[in-house]
Write a protein that holds these residues in place. Sequence first.
Motif, PDB file in Angstrom:
ATOM      1  N   GLU A 244      20.436 -27.480  40.485  1.00 53.88           N
ATOM      2  CA  GLU A 244      20.233 -26.990  41.850  1.00 53.88           C
ATOM      3  C   GLU A 244      18.756 -26.703  42.082  1.00 53.88           C
ATOM      4  O   GLU A 244      18.187 -25.788  41.505  1.00 53.88           O
ATOM      5  N   LYS A 245      18.128 -27.515  42.936  1.00 56.95           N
ATOM      6  CA  LYS A 245      16.701 -27.355  43.215  1.00 56.95           C
ATOM      7  C   LYS A 245      16.427 -27.111  44.700  1.00 56.95           C
ATOM      8  O   LYS A 245      15.278 -27.041  45.118  1.00 56.95           O
ATOM      9  N   ARG A 246      17.512 -27.006  45.493  1.00 51.77           N
ATOM     10  CA  ARG A 246      17.324 -26.865  46.943  1.00 51.77           C
ATOM     11  C   ARG A 246      17.510 -25.435  47.421  1.00 51.77           C
ATOM     12  O   ARG A 246      17.101 -25.095  48.526  1.00 51.77           O
ATOM     13  N   LEU A 247      18.153 -24.587  46.596  1.00 53.51           N
ATOM     14  CA  LEU A 247      18.461 -23.215  47.003  1.00 53.51           C
ATOM     15  C   LEU A 247      17.828 -22.218  46.048  1.00 53.51           C
ATOM     16  O   LEU A 247      17.685 -22.490  44.850  1.00 53.51           O
ATOM     17  N   PRO A 248      17.462 -21.029  46.551  1.00 53.79           N
ATOM     18  CA  PRO A 248      16.954 -19.971  45.655  1.00 53.79           C
ATOM     19  C   PRO A 248      18.069 -19.544  44.690  1.00 53.79           C
ATOM     20  O   PRO A 248      19.257 -19.589  45.024  1.00 53.79           O
ATOM     21  N   GLN A 249      17.678 -19.123  43.495  1.00 60.73           N
ATOM     22  CA  GLN A 249      18.634 -18.639  42.508  1.00 60.73           C
ATOM     23  C   GLN A 249      18.093 -17.377  41.838  1.00 60.73           C
ATOM     24  O   GLN A 249      16.880 -17.157  41.804  1.00 60.73           O
ATOM     25  N   ASP A 250      19.001 -16.578  41.303  1.00 61.98           N
ATOM     26  CA  ASP A 250      18.637 -15.379  40.550  1.00 61.98           C
ATOM     27  C   ASP A 250      19.270 -15.457  39.168  1.00 61.98           C
ATOM     28  O   ASP A 250      20.376 -15.986  39.005  1.00 61.98           O
ATOM     29  N   GLY A 251      18.576 -14.911  38.185  1.00 64.42           N
ATOM     30  CA  GLY A 251      19.093 -14.881  36.822  1.00 64.42           C
ATOM     31  C   GLY A 251      18.497 -13.729  36.046  1.00 64.42           C
ATOM     32  O   GLY A 251      17.712 -12.937  36.579  1.00 64.42           O
ATOM     33  N   ARG A 252      18.852 -13.667  34.782  1.00 62.91           N
ATOM     34  CA  ARG A 252      18.397 -12.558  33.946  1.00 62.91           C
ATOM     35  C   ARG A 252      18.240 -13.042  32.511  1.00 62.91           C
ATOM     36  O   ARG A 252      19.025 -13.869  32.030  1.00 62.91           O
ATOM     37  N   ILE A 253      17.221 -12.530  31.817  1.00 58.49           N
ATOM     38  CA  ILE A 253      16.974 -12.854  30.417  1.00 58.49           C
ATOM     39  C   ILE A 253      16.887 -11.557  29.630  1.00 58.49           C
ATOM     40  O   ILE A 253      16.252 -10.602  30.087  1.00 58.49           O
ATOM     41  N   LYS A 254      17.520 -11.526  28.461  1.00 61.70           N
ATOM     42  CA  LYS A 254      17.409 -10.373  27.565  1.00 61.70           C
ATOM     43  C   LYS A 254      16.724 -10.824  26.281  1.00 61.70           C
ATOM     44  O   LYS A 254      17.140 -11.826  25.681  1.00 61.70           O
ATOM     45  N   LEU A 255      15.694 -10.086  25.879  1.00 59.78           N
ATOM     46  CA  LEU A 255      14.940 -10.444  24.680  1.00 59.78           C
ATOM     47  C   LEU A 255      14.571  -9.205  23.883  1.00 59.78           C
ATOM     48  O   LEU A 255      14.485  -8.107  24.432  1.00 59.78           O
ATOM     49  N   ASN A 256      14.332  -9.400  22.595  1.00 63.96           N
ATOM     50  CA  ASN A 256      13.637  -8.410  21.781  1.00 63.96           C
ATOM     51  C   ASN A 256      12.270  -8.975  21.468  1.00 63.96           C
ATOM     52  O   ASN A 256      12.156 -10.043  20.857  1.00 63.96           O
ATOM     53  N   LEU A 257      11.229  -8.299  21.915  1.00 65.99           N
ATOM     54  CA  LEU A 257       9.858  -8.749  21.661  1.00 65.99           C
ATOM     55  C   LEU A 257       9.120  -7.666  20.906  1.00 65.99           C
ATOM     56  O   LEU A 257       8.964  -6.551  21.409  1.00 65.99           O
ATOM     57  N   VAL A 258       8.642  -8.010  19.712  1.00 65.39           N
ATOM     58  CA  VAL A 258       7.877  -7.092  18.883  1.00 65.39           C
ATOM     59  C   VAL A 258       8.598  -5.746  18.768  1.00 65.39           C
ATOM     60  O   VAL A 258       8.007  -4.688  18.939  1.00 65.39           O
ATOM     61  N   GLY A 259       9.901  -5.826  18.531  1.00 65.10           N
ATOM     62  CA  GLY A 259      10.672  -4.607  18.330  1.00 65.10           C
ATOM     63  C   GLY A 259      11.048  -3.875  19.599  1.00 65.10           C
ATOM     64  O   GLY A 259      11.656  -2.815  19.539  1.00 65.10           O
ATOM     65  N   LYS A 260      10.676  -4.421  20.774  1.00 66.05           N
ATOM     66  CA  LYS A 260      10.996  -3.767  22.038  1.00 66.05           C
ATOM     67  C   LYS A 260      12.091  -4.538  22.755  1.00 66.05           C
ATOM     68  O   LYS A 260      12.108  -5.769  22.737  1.00 66.05           O
ATOM     69  N   SER A 261      13.000  -3.797  23.391  1.00 69.32           N
ATOM     70  CA  SER A 261      14.057  -4.420  24.186  1.00 69.32           C
ATOM     71  C   SER A 261      13.514  -4.690  25.582  1.00 69.32           C
ATOM     72  O   SER A 261      13.113  -3.767  26.291  1.00 69.32           O
ATOM     73  N   ILE A 262      13.487  -5.961  25.969  1.00 64.79           N
ATOM     74  CA  ILE A 262      12.904  -6.359  27.255  1.00 64.79           C
ATOM     75  C   ILE A 262      13.937  -7.120  28.076  1.00 64.79           C
ATOM     76  O   ILE A 262      14.596  -8.031  27.574  1.00 64.79           O
ATOM     77  N   ASP A 263      14.116  -6.731  29.315  1.00 66.69           N
ATOM     78  CA  ASP A 263      14.921  -7.488  30.274  1.00 66.69           C
ATOM     79  C   ASP A 263      13.975  -8.156  31.267  1.00 66.69           C
ATOM     80  O   ASP A 263      12.967  -7.575  31.660  1.00 66.69           O
ATOM     81  N   LEU A 264      14.314  -9.370  31.657  1.00 76.22           N
ATOM     82  CA  LEU A 264      13.534 -10.071  32.670  1.00 76.22           C
ATOM     83  C   LEU A 264      14.462 -10.478  33.805  1.00 76.22           C
ATOM     84  O   LEU A 264      15.502 -11.114  33.569  1.00 76.22           O
ATOM     85  N   ARG A 265      14.114 -10.085  35.013  1.00 73.62           N
ATOM     86  CA  ARG A 265      14.846 -10.510  36.207  1.00 73.62           C
ATOM     87  C   ARG A 265      14.135 -11.727  36.763  1.00 73.62           C
ATOM     88  O   ARG A 265      12.925 -11.684  37.032  1.00 73.62           O
ATOM     89  N   VAL A 266      14.863 -12.827  36.917  1.00 72.62           N
ATOM     90  CA  VAL A 266      14.243 -14.118  37.243  1.00 72.62           C
ATOM     91  C   VAL A 266      14.709 -14.586  38.613  1.00 72.62           C
ATOM     92  O   VAL A 266      15.894 -14.468  38.958  1.00 72.62           O
TER      93      VAL A 266
END
Length: 563
Positions: A244-266
């Motif tokens: 899907e490249k014609r409509l806006p989309q929302d998503g989420r990523i969960k990661l551990n970076l350098v011992g820190k819990s990071i969420d990314l809203r995309v």
Amino acid sequence: MARKRIGEILVDLEYLSLEKLTEAIMDTMESGQRMGDYLIENNLVTEEQLYEALATQFDMRYVDLEEFEVSKDAMALIPESAARDNGIVPLDIDEGVLLVATSDPLNIHIADNLNFILSCPFETVLASATGIAELTQRAYGATEEQIDEMMGDLNADDIEARDLDLDDDNEDEDDAPVIKLAMMIIAEAVKQRASDIHIEPMDNRLRVRYRVDGVCREIDSPPKRLQKPLLSRFKIMSGMDIAEKRLPQDGRIKLNLVGKSIDLRVNSLPAVHGESIVLRILDKASISGGLGDTGMSDHDEQLFKKLIKRPNGIILVTGPTGSGKTTTLYAALNELNTPNRKIITAENPVEYYLSGINQAQVDESAGMTFARIIRSMLRQAPNIILIGEIRDMETAEIAVEASLTGHLVFSTLHTNDAPSAITRLTDIGIKPFLVASSIQAIIAQRLVRRLCPECKEATKLSPSMISALELKAENVANNTVYKPKGCNACEHKGYKGRLAIFEMLVMTAPIRKMAFAGATTIEIRKTAIASGMSPLLADGAQKVLTGLTTPEEVLKVARTKVT
């Protein structure tokens, strides 16, 4: 006439003392090291100072490229391969003359090559080698070798993906560099304390920017040919539909970076040259602090703590997007989050997951609107309710109803200042007597950059700044204020981190009467200030006088006069 030696020029420019120059001459005679390399390696001069001296030595113009942007017209005149091969970068066209930057004043072949390539006059100027390299990457993107070198700095042991399968056996081997590049972009953003990552397709390049302390910074950009696989990788990581490249989309990523819990809203947004993707970095550490960490003065903090301990009513936080409203509300919830209280939130979307709090996310497509969630949560007998935003009459009515039936309600509203929130609710359709009886307090806020404590320099307020901050000269005569300088701790920006400035309106009896009578915002504001409300500008001015920020930062977000 013989050229002056570089060391003598540096002494003339007062970048180097004669004693240090003498020591450098003795050391380089023994080691055989070049003088310029020795001076930079031993931190006796900066690279910029050295190249400024070289420009004087060779009678060239020196240009600082840190804030320079290459013009498209200039880029069109010199092919990328020719620019990279010759170690040059086209800057601009001024009255028909092309400005070209080089870091090597001794390279006699540059002029010959430019005469062969160009059909217009040109002027070569001198810039630092680092500046040339950084501007070349901003203009043309990084080479494969440079990307490999950047990715080589990534320590795989420091990165652990949760809810993702980055090591899927089905991944094509050709995809591995793109996977690493995506992770490198995220890891570097976290390292630089960025709040957002912007992946923006341009007509002839792919631009990557980090927003740090509210200001966008462009970083080394990947080549344009990696645009499609890189954007697809971020969409896969965040659970979006890559087809899907014609409509806006929302998503989420969960990661551990350098011992820190990071969420990314995309979020992805279709644009002319391809999908623009923004990744918002949600670091739980940013909302784990107390109210004092937001920048509230001791007086405002104590007042706010008393307000949020009230059993019912509405407490509103107002301000534009990105002004820190969510951080303030979550700090209040952290203060109230005890086993004997039930707290439910309705958010769009849920940004941070808070332990011990029931959080519901708005999903319009599934019929989960703010109004529907609030009606349902009231049946669960909460003590405290947080509504992500009051945006329509239905949501506002339910919030008022909840506040009048024994619930403490927190929410946000988009208004310019605190008094405007009262008239805004009336405009939405809430009756004035309900506004007057339900609102307990309104807090307006803005974010300003915090001065770096390691390098800030003392200065004096100019008469124009004293006037703009609405201060009295006699009240600031003995106050020392500070200005940004720049050091390694703040990456030579002069600022590190942000803090909020506040305007706290408490609904006193006189203001309730004015709200009930439908008074104007100006009238309410005058009464609130007379009752003790400190306006945004006044709170900002106080933070200037205590050395936390600068007048320029405050005036950017709280200017009340047109100058």
